[in-house]
Motif scaffolding. Sequence first.
Motif, PDB file in Angstrom:
ATOM      1  N   GLY B 209     -45.949  11.187 -28.800  1.00 27.76           N
ATOM      2  CA  GLY B 209     -44.685  11.093 -28.059  1.00 27.76           C
ATOM      3  C   GLY B 209     -44.883  10.492 -26.684  1.00 27.76           C
ATOM      4  N   VAL B 210     -45.905  10.977 -25.984  1.00 30.25           N
ATOM      5  CA  VAL B 210     -46.121  10.532 -24.607  1.00 30.25           C
ATOM      6  C   VAL B 210     -46.553   9.058 -24.569  1.00 30.25           C
ATOM      7  N   ILE B 211     -47.426   8.656 -25.454  1.00 28.04           N
ATOM      8  CA  ILE B 211     -47.878   7.263 -25.452  1.00 28.04           C
ATOM      9  C   ILE B 211     -46.712   6.320 -25.769  1.00 28.04           C
ATOM     10  N   VAL B 212     -45.915   6.701 -26.754  1.00 28.05           N
ATOM     11  CA  VAL B 212     -44.743   5.874 -27.060  1.00 28.05           C
ATOM     12  C   VAL B 212     -43.803   5.841 -25.862  1.00 28.05           C
ATOM     13  N   GLY B 213     -43.619   6.988 -25.230  1.00 29.73           N
ATOM     14  CA  GLY B 213     -42.781   7.045 -24.026  1.00 29.73           C
ATOM     15  C   GLY B 213     -43.296   6.101 -22.962  1.00 29.73           C
ATOM     16  N   GLU B 214     -44.608   6.070 -22.790  1.00 31.89           N
ATOM     17  CA  GLU B 214     -45.188   5.186 -21.763  1.00 31.89           C
ATOM     18  C   GLU B 214     -45.067   3.709 -22.159  1.00 31.89           C
ATOM     19  N   PHE B 215     -45.130   3.439 -23.457  1.00 32.47           N
ATOM     20  CA  PHE B 215     -44.844   2.070 -23.928  1.00 32.47           C
ATOM     21  C   PHE B 215     -43.490   1.632 -23.408  1.00 32.47           C
ATOM     22  N   LEU B 216     -42.511   2.549 -23.587  1.00 43.16           N
ATOM     23  CA  LEU B 216     -41.128   2.193 -23.292  1.00 43.16           C
ATOM     24  C   LEU B 216     -40.879   2.120 -21.793  1.00 43.16           C
ATOM     25  N   VAL B 217     -41.375   3.122 -21.079  1.00 40.51           N
ATOM     26  CA  VAL B 217     -41.119   3.148 -19.640  1.00 40.51           C
ATOM     27  C   VAL B 217     -41.973   2.098 -18.935  1.00 40.51           C
ATOM     28  N   SER B 218     -43.216   1.942 -19.427  1.00 39.09           N
ATOM     29  CA  SER B 218     -44.084   0.860 -18.968  1.00 39.09           C
ATOM     30  C   SER B 218     -44.287   0.808 -17.462  1.00 39.09           C
ATOM     31  N   LYS B 219     -44.726   1.949 -16.917  1.00 39.65           N
ATOM     32  CA  LYS B 219     -44.971   1.968 -15.479  1.00 39.65           C
ATOM     33  C   LYS B 219     -46.412   2.308 -15.190  1.00 39.65           C
ATOM     34  N   GLU B 220     -46.831   3.428 -15.762  1.00 40.72           N
ATOM     35  CA  GLU B 220     -48.215   3.863 -15.565  1.00 40.72           C
ATOM     36  C   GLU B 220     -48.634   4.746 -16.729  1.00 40.72           C
ATOM     37  N   GLY B 221     -49.913   5.082 -16.763  1.00 45.11           N
ATOM     38  CA  GLY B 221     -50.421   5.930 -17.832  1.00 45.11           C
ATOM     39  C   GLY B 221     -51.205   5.117 -18.848  1.00 45.11           C
ATOM     40  N   LEU B 222     -51.921   5.838 -19.717  1.00 49.97           N
ATOM     41  CA  LEU B 222     -52.767   5.163 -20.698  1.00 49.97           C
ATOM     42  C   LEU B 222     -51.942   4.359 -21.696  1.00 49.97           C
ATOM     43  N   GLY B 223     -50.743   4.857 -22.023  1.00 51.48           N
ATOM     44  CA  GLY B 223     -49.848   4.123 -22.926  1.00 51.48           C
ATOM     45  C   GLY B 223     -49.458   2.789 -22.314  1.00 51.48           C
ATOM     46  N   TYR B 224     -49.209   2.840 -21.006  1.00 52.46           N
ATOM     47  CA  TYR B 224     -48.892   1.601 -20.298  1.00 52.46           C
ATOM     48  C   TYR B 224     -50.069   0.640 -20.336  1.00 52.46           C
ATOM     49  N   LEU B 225     -51.286   1.174 -20.123  1.00 52.34           N
ATOM     50  CA  LEU B 225     -52.485   0.326 -20.171  1.00 52.34           C
ATOM     51  C   LEU B 225     -52.615  -0.354 -21.536  1.00 52.34           C
ATOM     52  N   ILE B 226     -52.325   0.405 -22.588  1.00 54.14           N
ATOM     53  CA  ILE B 226     -52.434  -0.159 -23.934  1.00 54.14           C
ATOM     54  C   ILE B 226     -51.452  -1.319 -24.113  1.00 54.14           C
ATOM     55  N   ILE B 227     -50.200  -1.040 -23.759  1.00 53.55           N
ATOM     56  CA  ILE B 227     -49.185  -2.074 -23.974  1.00 53.55           C
ATOM     57  C   ILE B 227     -49.467  -3.283 -23.060  1.00 53.55           C
ATOM     58  N   TYR B 228     -49.921  -2.982 -21.864  1.00 55.94           N
ATOM     59  CA  TYR B 228     -50.274  -4.068 -20.927  1.00 55.94           C
ATOM     60  C   TYR B 228     -51.440  -4.898 -21.482  1.00 55.94           C
ATOM     61  N   GLY B 229     -52.468  -4.194 -22.004  1.00 55.56           N
ATOM     62  CA  GLY B 229     -53.628  -4.881 -22.585  1.00 55.56           C
ATOM     63  C   GLY B 229     -53.216  -5.818 -23.709  1.00 55.56           C
ATOM     64  N   PHE B 230     -52.285  -5.359 -24.532  1.00 47.76           N
ATOM     65  CA  PHE B 230     -51.798  -6.210 -25.624  1.00 47.76           C
ATOM     66  C   PHE B 230     -51.096  -7.434 -25.065  1.00 47.76           C
ATOM     67  N   GLN B 231     -50.275  -7.221 -24.034  1.00 44.11           N
ATOM     68  CA  GLN B 231     -49.478  -8.328 -23.501  1.00 44.11           C
ATOM     69  C   GLN B 231     -50.358  -9.419 -22.897  1.00 44.11           C
ATOM     70  N   VAL B 232     -51.412  -9.007 -22.204  1.00 42.51           N
ATOM     71  CA  VAL B 232     -52.272 -10.016 -21.571  1.00 42.51           C
ATOM     72  C   VAL B 232     -53.480 -10.341 -22.443  1.00 42.51           C
ATOM     73  N   PHE B 233     -53.447  -9.831 -23.669  1.00 42.66           N
ATOM     74  CA  PHE B 233     -54.499 -10.130 -24.633  1.00 42.66           C
ATOM     75  C   PHE B 233     -55.856  -9.611 -24.197  1.00 42.66           C
ATOM     76  N   GLN B 234     -55.867  -8.456 -23.520  1.00 41.96           N
ATOM     77  CA  GLN B 234     -57.131  -7.889 -23.069  1.00 41.96           C
ATOM     78  C   GLN B 234     -57.413  -6.644 -23.906  1.00 41.96           C
ATOM     79  N   PHE B 235     -58.035  -6.897 -25.073  1.00 40.92           N
ATOM     80  CA  PHE B 235     -58.190  -5.800 -26.029  1.00 40.92           C
ATOM     81  C   PHE B 235     -59.249  -4.804 -25.600  1.00 40.92           C
ATOM     82  N   THR B 236     -60.105  -5.191 -24.702  1.00 38.01           N
ATOM     83  CA  THR B 236     -61.085  -4.235 -24.163  1.00 38.01           C
ATOM     84  C   THR B 236     -60.354  -3.079 -23.484  1.00 38.01           C
TER      85      THR B 236
END
Lengths: 259, 268
Positions: B209-236
């Motif tokens: 729930g929290v990771i999906v929430g962070e995907f959506l809110v996209s401000k901070e948190g590990l979920g945000y890092l994941i979605i950000y990594g995907f967007q900039v193609f930084q899979f590391t």
Amino acid sequence: MMSFVTIENISHVYIKQATTLLALEEINLAIQQGEFISFLGPSGCGKSTLLSIISGLLKPTFGSVKLEGERVVKPSKHIGHMFQQDFLLPWKTIEENSWLGHKIMGTLDASIKEEVHQLLAAMGLGDVYKKYPHELSGGMRQRVALVRTIAVKPKLVLLDEAFSALDVVTKLQLENMTQHILEKHQMTSILVTHDFQEAIAMSDRVVLLHHNPGRIRKIFEVPIELRRLDPVDARNHYMFTELSQEIWEALNRDGTATA
Amino acid sequence: MEQQQLNTLQRAQKRKQQRERQVILLTQISILVGGIGLWELAARLAWIDPLLFSMPSKIALLFWEKWNDGSLWIHMSVTLYETIAGFLLGTLFGVMIATMLWWSPFLSRVLDPYLVIFNAMPKVALGPMIIVAFGPTQTSIIAMGILICVIITTLVVYAGFKEVDVNKLKVIQTFGGNKLQLYTQVVLPATVPIIISALKVNVGLAWVGVIVGEFLVSKEGLGYLIIYGFQVFQFTLVMLSMIIIAIFATIMYQLIYILEKYVVKNNK
Ligand SMILES: Nc1ncnc2c1ncn2[C@@H]1O[C@H](COP(=O)(O)OP(=O)(O)OP(=O)(O)O)[C@@H](O)[C@H]1O
Ligand SMILES: [Mg+2]
């Protein structure tokens, strides 16, 4: 004179989806204050059912139970009910289980705790206060359940096979002790048992029940000479042997011997 | 048998168990080390696409870097806080609703079909609605964590309440106990093991729930890092975040496991 407990025309039918079972039929009995009554009868004749009705846990299909003239419609603190199984609460220690009744009634204090400790010690459970039920044997648990029931000193005590899971020596000791406690606090008692000798030794009257449907078959008066004696001593009296013989024959004639 | 003999037997038994445990632990560590080694090797030799799967050495390096500039810590603590809040509150609300249902059989019968339907729904799909309702805030994210575990907790705990031995309830009743006393003395303590296993399940759910929430809110948190990594193609970065989540989830699970051992000891 008004009886202490009046059981009037009790009949009970268990209704399940597919079947109905007439468990009890027209039970009538009047019990005087301080009296000790035993119910004796074959397995499945409705003894536990009758106790649940008397304690107000089960609403009878017909008839009524009165305690001091008042109809019993729900469980009350004046009626103690010790079940056939101990039903101790596994997350509470032995002492906590023992004073559960006082806790529920809001009467638990230091002196009650001391009293409960003494009761436990008298029942041979002096060294297990702090243990949990699963650490005790079946017979020990049964004794804890007995303490739990009588610790609140109800006016009427219902004991469903209170001494069944015990060895003979312990059983006799406990019968003696229980009788003393009951007499001291003038509690009226009903004991369900399969052991007709136990019934005679402890009771003022023995009520013999019939099987299928459960009905009162015969009531035996225990002679005054036996009543005065402790349960252990009563067993050695010649009158005990006579009454045993009589009840034994009645049980056999009925084809319902259980002891 | 002599006491000494018994002691020897006991010691032998203990040694045997200890050896077994050591073998299992050793095997587990070998799998971990071997797995990481194989991953590294496969990526370096280009058996797998290093761009997509990254490699352990790069992940470790990134971790070091992000740890030192302090940014990783912020994201980690934010997500950890949201998850703990989500799963504790989700469980608490679940138990509270279950209590209400137990208290009122009428309510429970009325609500039963709705609970089943609601439970079957994919709750993360409600995410956007929550964001609209609470705004793109931390509250929304915690609400997602709660939402995802509250219904299942309610169902499981309520089922536990109903399974409580009626005879134990009768014991309380024979002392003239009221409904509140039935609840506090029997129903709730009898259900503690079930509530703890709900906690275990909810740890996993709340992370989702929290990771999906962070995907959506996209401000901070590990979920945000994941979605950000995907967007900039930084899979590391994606891999790093996932590994951290896995470690945290395991630690939380273990903590509940310890709690369970401690609490459920005498609840048989
Ligand atoms: N809850 C119930 N639903 C349906 N039938 C029941 C229920 N409880 C008891 N009975 C039936 O009613 C009859 C009387 O049961 P009860 O438990 O009162 O007997 P009992 O005399 O106490 O037996 P025992 O000596 O074995 O304890 C039995 O035939 C039993 O199967
Ligand atoms: Mg019975």
